[in-house]
Enzyme design. Sequence first.
Site, mmCIF file in Angstrom:
data_model
loop_
_atom_site.group_PDB
_atom_site.id
_atom_site.type_symbol
_atom_site.label_atom_id
_atom_site.label_comp_id
_atom_site.label_asym_id
_atom_site.label_seq_id
_atom_site.Cartn_x
_atom_site.Cartn_y
_atom_site.Cartn_z
ATOM 1 N N THR A 421 0.839 -1.196 0.000
ATOM 2 C CA THR A 421 0.000 0.000 0.000
ATOM 3 C C THR A 421 0.870 1.241 0.000
ATOM 4 O O THR A 421 1.973 1.239 0.542
ATOM 5 C CB THR A 421 -0.907 0.006 1.247
ATOM 6 O OG1 THR A 421 -1.618 -1.216 1.303
ATOM 7 C CG2 THR A 421 -1.892 1.157 1.225
ATOM 8 N N GLU A 441 -2.487 -4.726 -2.591
ATOM 9 C CA GLU A 441 -2.592 -5.626 -1.439
ATOM 10 C C GLU A 441 -1.212 -6.017 -0.938
ATOM 11 O O GLU A 441 -0.555 -5.203 -0.332
ATOM 12 C CB GLU A 441 -3.454 -6.861 -1.735
ATOM 13 C CG GLU A 441 -4.317 -7.292 -0.559
ATOM 14 C CD GLU A 441 -3.572 -8.123 0.499
ATOM 15 O OE1 GLU A 441 -4.197 -8.458 1.506
ATOM 16 O OE2 GLU A 441 -2.402 -8.444 0.324
ATOM 17 N N SER A 487 -11.448 -3.053 3.600
ATOM 18 C CA SER A 487 -10.128 -2.437 3.609
ATOM 19 C C SER A 487 -9.903 -1.733 4.938
ATOM 20 O O SER A 487 -10.852 -1.427 5.667
ATOM 21 C CB SER A 487 -10.009 -1.433 2.464
ATOM 22 O OG SER A 487 -8.833 -0.656 2.584
#
Length: 623
Positions: A421, A441, A487
Amino acid sequence: MCRTLGGVMIVRRRTALSVLMLAALAGTVVNGLPAQATPPVTKAPVAVGRGGAASTVDIDATRVAIDVLRHGGNAIDAAVATAATLGVTEPFSSGLGGGGFLVYYNARTKTVHTIDGRETAPATMREKAFIDSATGEPLQFQEARISGISVGVPGTPQTWQTALRKWGTISLRDALRPAIKVADRGFVVDQTFQQQINENLAAFSQFSSSSALYLPGGAPPAVGSTFRNPDLARTYRLLSRQGMGAFYGGELAADIVRTVQHSPVVAAPRVPWPFAIRPGKLEASDLAGYEVRTPRPTHVRYRGFDVFGMPTPSSGGSTVGEGLNIVENWDLGDLSRTQALHRYLEASALAFADRNRYVGDNTPRALLDELLNQRFARERACLIDPAHALTKPVAPGVPDGSYDRCAVAPPALVLTDERGTTNLTVADRWGNVVEYTLTIEQIGGNAMVVPDRGFLLNNELTDFNFTPTQGSAHDPNLPAPGKRPRSSMAPTILLSHGKPFLATGSPGGSTIITTVFQILLNRIDLDMTLPEAVAAARATQRNTTTVQAEPAFLASPEADGLTALGHVFAPNPEIGAATGLEFLPDGRVVAAAEPVRRSAGAAVQRRSSSRRNRRQGRFGVGV
């Protein structure tokens, strides 16, 4: 003119995992004519100035942002150009094959907007997608990750196009131009870039396309060599000519589907892999049907500030917001530092319990708003005992509107992480602000480079829970057709009296939430400056039996006091890697980066010039 605060810090030219941050004056504009000269810059972890600022994980990408701002572009223009460049220089954490969440403050309307560009499951995905049909057991994580099953429909390309169409001032062609130049000309490989390839050596070795790009001659590129990605440059040129519709249809879409369904597996890989590479079921119709969403942001009032974040499928906005609501029941500044951190850790555990139990892609907005209700927060806060830490995991609350004192539901667990990320923050001279977190991811995504296209695919669907986690209750984060996995990304913007006060975000999986939460408490409640709030030692409690904490936190007197209250600590070398901008009443902007974490932290100042030239419709690379 701007000045730097703190000592000068020399950093590596670029680093994929670190947060390299540049802050610069974008120069004043007279009749649309920007400053021309590019003055010398110095490096430091903090800068204060006027005229626009940007912070990213990569120095080359941030230079692109500053170049766009310097030539009259706004925050959205700079954010998209920067994100596209990160797709070149930070390919293991971002890129066309991923997704993310963008929060935008519009200075003209004084409103906050969001774009949900999260990846989406194909229409064929079912609840037991990650269950081995032969054994009935869930797949091991790496078996699920390095497969076509893990790939969700990417949302990043449509996020860029949507942002530019709604709020930008330049074309997609011009926004992609700097990234194309970087991909063509290349950049110098550093230790981190090589290290991340080494970490994915076995996975990349399984695929001919990944090996050709990242393992030339069977090994990662040497540190100090120049890395080029001509395939990605050609892909960007295609999108420049045809728009992002070319990504979701036509030959490029067919190449993505072919990669997912018939992975370019090497017959005899140099490094063995313990699992069969399972094909996915992504179809062309899944790509063609993808749409970004523009939901109402989450919103809470905290100590007089309006805090805006990202709603579902992100749990960042709701969990940070609930945590703030819980600790607002005390004046943390009047407590000892140990007691203030005790409230922070307990509030984090309670908010994570509610996140795990209730938050997923299809969480009704009414339920999400109830989780952010201050009366519900008071109900949760009543569980916190100043003398003793709660036994973890704590049970979730009951957000049914009744506000029964200390009501709890049966316990629930499970965390999800986005490790590959990145985060960027941009502000322009007109007061517009972008906070944007994007991901593929894991670092390296699912390890499959789309042949001849130059970008990695995501493994975002492994953010679904593989099996039910809520006992007899509904699990909000199980796979389903067209669903988006939960998320932890938490891009956050704070307003004071309708104007920007602070913007911050971080990579780091589920620790993103606690990183943002702790920075806000440090800045607002504990009398730290923004640079101090970013630099302060961190601890993360995500409703687990132990609190993960950085070495500096464990060495503090507060850690001893918290241990005496019953908190159990486990070491974590680094937690998060934040960037942030704070907007001062006199119009200056404080830009702060990590001074130590992940070998990074650079603020760059520039002097504006009196020289003017005609506004250009295209931007250079700025390197």
